[in-house]
Design a protein around this motif. Structure first.
Motif, mmCIF file in Angstrom:
data_model
loop_
_atom_site.group_PDB
_atom_site.id
_atom_site.type_symbol
_atom_site.label_atom_id
_atom_site.label_comp_id
_atom_site.label_asym_id
_atom_site.label_seq_id
_atom_site.Cartn_x
_atom_site.Cartn_y
_atom_site.Cartn_z
ATOM 1 N N VAL A 326 0.849 -1.188 0.000
ATOM 2 C CA VAL A 326 0.000 0.000 0.000
ATOM 3 C C VAL A 326 0.888 1.243 0.000
ATOM 4 O O VAL A 326 1.775 1.381 0.842
ATOM 5 N N GLY A 327 0.657 2.147 -0.923
ATOM 6 C CA GLY A 327 1.468 3.344 -1.035
ATOM 7 C C GLY A 327 1.044 4.425 -0.055
ATOM 8 O O GLY A 327 -0.065 4.406 0.488
ATOM 9 N N GLU A 328 1.918 5.386 0.157
ATOM 10 C CA GLU A 328 1.617 6.523 1.019
ATOM 11 C C GLU A 328 0.643 7.455 0.317
ATOM 12 O O GLU A 328 0.503 7.443 -0.915
ATOM 13 N N ALA A 329 -0.034 8.280 1.097
ATOM 14 C CA ALA A 329 -0.902 9.300 0.514
ATOM 15 C C ALA A 329 -0.038 10.374 -0.140
ATOM 16 O O ALA A 329 0.890 10.884 0.494
ATOM 17 N N PRO A 330 -0.289 10.740 -1.392
ATOM 18 C CA PRO A 330 0.602 11.649 -2.126
ATOM 19 C C PRO A 330 0.878 12.972 -1.426
ATOM 20 O O PRO A 330 1.993 13.480 -1.469
ATOM 21 N N ASP A 331 -0.119 13.538 -0.759
ATOM 22 C CA ASP A 331 0.054 14.838 -0.108
ATOM 23 C C ASP A 331 0.579 14.724 1.317
ATOM 24 O O ASP A 331 0.781 15.736 1.988
ATOM 25 N N TYR A 332 0.799 13.487 1.770
ATOM 26 C CA TYR A 332 1.278 13.261 3.131
ATOM 27 C C TYR A 332 2.410 12.235 3.110
ATOM 28 O O TYR A 332 2.262 11.116 3.608
ATOM 29 N N PRO A 333 3.539 12.587 2.513
ATOM 30 C CA PRO A 333 4.644 11.616 2.410
ATOM 31 C C PRO A 333 5.136 11.167 3.773
ATOM 32 O O PRO A 333 5.175 11.945 4.736
ATOM 33 N N LEU A 334 5.511 9.905 3.845
ATOM 34 C CA LEU A 334 5.974 9.326 5.100
ATOM 35 C C LEU A 334 7.351 9.867 5.475
ATOM 36 O O LEU A 334 8.215 10.066 4.620
ATOM 37 N N ASP A 335 7.560 10.069 6.756
ATOM 38 C CA ASP A 335 8.885 10.408 7.271
ATOM 39 C C ASP A 335 9.617 9.165 7.760
ATOM 40 O O ASP A 335 10.849 9.140 7.814
ATOM 41 N N GLY A 336 8.878 8.135 8.133
ATOM 42 C CA GLY A 336 9.494 6.876 8.539
ATOM 43 C C GLY A 336 9.969 6.091 7.331
ATOM 44 O O GLY A 336 9.566 6.349 6.202
#
Length: 440
Positions: A326-336
């Motif tokens: 499952v990919g990250e939300a485009p406007d909320y990129p993961l920092d982890g």
């Protein structure tokens, strides 16, 4: 076949409070606090350099559910979640923000939170508004283990959006709900179970203390009662419940395809054993942020392995999403970052900085490799954690170049995040609070 996830979060558990991390009784002998978690470590992987995103509760939980630096949201800055003098709306997790459960739910996963929420109260916030399909637990920072009331004396046990009453010791009640959820799953659909225990958070009560709770309640404060024996029994009760959850997985034939992770939201406090580290909850010393961390995934992890990769709570969000495809939300990129490479190679060690900040004691910290920059109470320190895990030998004057380098790295990291609001401060949920007299 989908990979399932069970993420188990203890509350205020010290680094050496488990048998497999060095638990000791009052006589200094090895303490049998956690036989099932010790077995889980033997069947999976123990991480010796697992860090919580914060040394207090809610910020770590913001980081876990979003996979991002908690400081990106006002509620994750520090505790408490309320605004100035309680006049503003509580700064909880915005229901519009993508989360680990919401992203997995959209991908077809069944999602449930059993236990502590503490990311903002109803009706403005709540687990069902942030991606969980099911919720059984409580909203506040902590509740009494028998009355299930919060520090203001209000009943705080919920099934979804409805208050619910259950008899019994909170740890057991949560374990029952977790087992029930597992028993209702099947191999055709992946699931995420967030099992967030209250144990071993204050008040200091074991399963056998039902009659003691109302006697202590009037005027009860955080410093009242408790003992090392009581504290370790609380851990053992939690361990028994985790064992029941693992047994339910086995009985359903789901164990091989389920990644189970166990850790703590921050370092331990009053009765905890944080050895070999100094500091405790609310400190950015190792004792406040280095936490016990165990993972088991029979299909993708060597049993009995030990991983030395430094990591943060939010890395597990990235790991679970990666494993689910499952990919990250485009406007909320993961920092982890995903820890999947560490499952194959426990010595995997990516080049990255881990960083923290707190207004409490004017703390800031950054770890790069073996080196840690720490500022506290107006003083600055430089430690080599590979040689000095107890943070006793300040190398700042001997390594001035490295000191400047890490200080500047922290400054640049901090610059890219919202500043901490002036009204944010650390607050222990039970300080100077009164619990109810009744156990019902």
């Amino acid at each position: 076949m989908a990979t399932n996830f069970i993420f188990i979060l203890a509350d205020d558990l010290g680094y050496a409070d488990l048998g497999c991390t060095g638990a000791r009784d009052a006589q200094g002998k090895a303490a049998n606090t956690s036989p099932r978690l010790d077995r889980m470590a033997a069947e999976g992987m123990r991480f010796t350099q697992g860090y919580s995103n914060s040394s207090v509760c809610s910020p770590t939980r913001f980081a876990l559910i979003t996979g991002r630096w908690q400081y990106r949201l006002r509620g994750g800055a520090e505790e408490p979640l309320s605004g100035p003098a309680g006049g503003d709306k509580v700064h909880g997790l915005p229901p519009t923000h993508p989360t680990l459960p919401s992203l997995l739910h959209e991908a077809g996963y069944a999602t449930a939170l059993v236990g502590k929420w503490h990311l903002g109260p109803a009706p403005d916030f709540g687990p069902l508004k942030s991606g969980y399909g099911e919720f059984f637990g409580y909203h506040s920072g902590g509740i009494d283990y028998f009355s299930h009331r919060n520090p203001r004396g209000k009943h705080d046990l919920w099934q979804g959006d409805d208050p619910v009453h259950r008899e019994g010791y909170l740890t057991d009640v949560l374990s029952d709900a977790a087992v029930d959820f597992v028993n209702r799953q099947n191999a055709d659909k992946g699931f995420l179970l967030s099992l967030h225990y209250s144990a071993p958070h204050w008040p200091w009560l074991t399963r056998d203390d039902a009659t003691l709770s109302p006697q202590l309640a009037p005027g009860l404060k955080h410093t009242d009662g408790g003992s090392l024996v009581t504290y370790q029994r609380m851990i053992h009760h939690m361990d028994e419940g985790i064992g029941r959850v693992l047994d339910a997985l086995e009985a359903k034939g789901l164990a091989d395809d389920t990644l189970v992770v166990f850790t703590s939201d921050n370092g331990g406090e009053r009765f905890s054993n944080n050895w070999p580290f100094v500091g405790e909850k609310m400190d950015l010393l190792e004792g406040g942020i280095r936490v016990p961390l165990i993972a088991r995934w029979p299909r993708g992890m060597r049993s009995g392995s030990v991983c030395t990769t430094p990591n943060l709570t939010m890395d597990w969000t990235a790991t679970m999403l990666a494993l689910a495809g499952v990919g990250e939300a485009p406007d909320y990129p993961l920092d982890g970052i995903s820890l999947l490479p560490a499952f194959k190679d426990p010595l995997w060690n990516p080049s990255r900085d881990l960083a923290w900040r707190m207004t409490h004691r004017q703390q800031r910290a950054l770890r790069r490799g073996d080196w840690k920059y720490l500022a506290m109470d107006g003083h600055e320190y430089l430690f080599n954690l590979a040689e000095d895990e107890r943070e006793r030998a300040n190398r700042a004057e001997r390594e001035p170049g490295r000191m400047v380098e890490l200080r500047e790295a922290w400054r640049l990291w901090n610059e890219h995040l919202p500043s901490i609001p002036g009204d944010a401060q650390v607050h222990l949920a039970f300080d100077e609070s009164v619990l109810p007299k009744s156990t019902h």
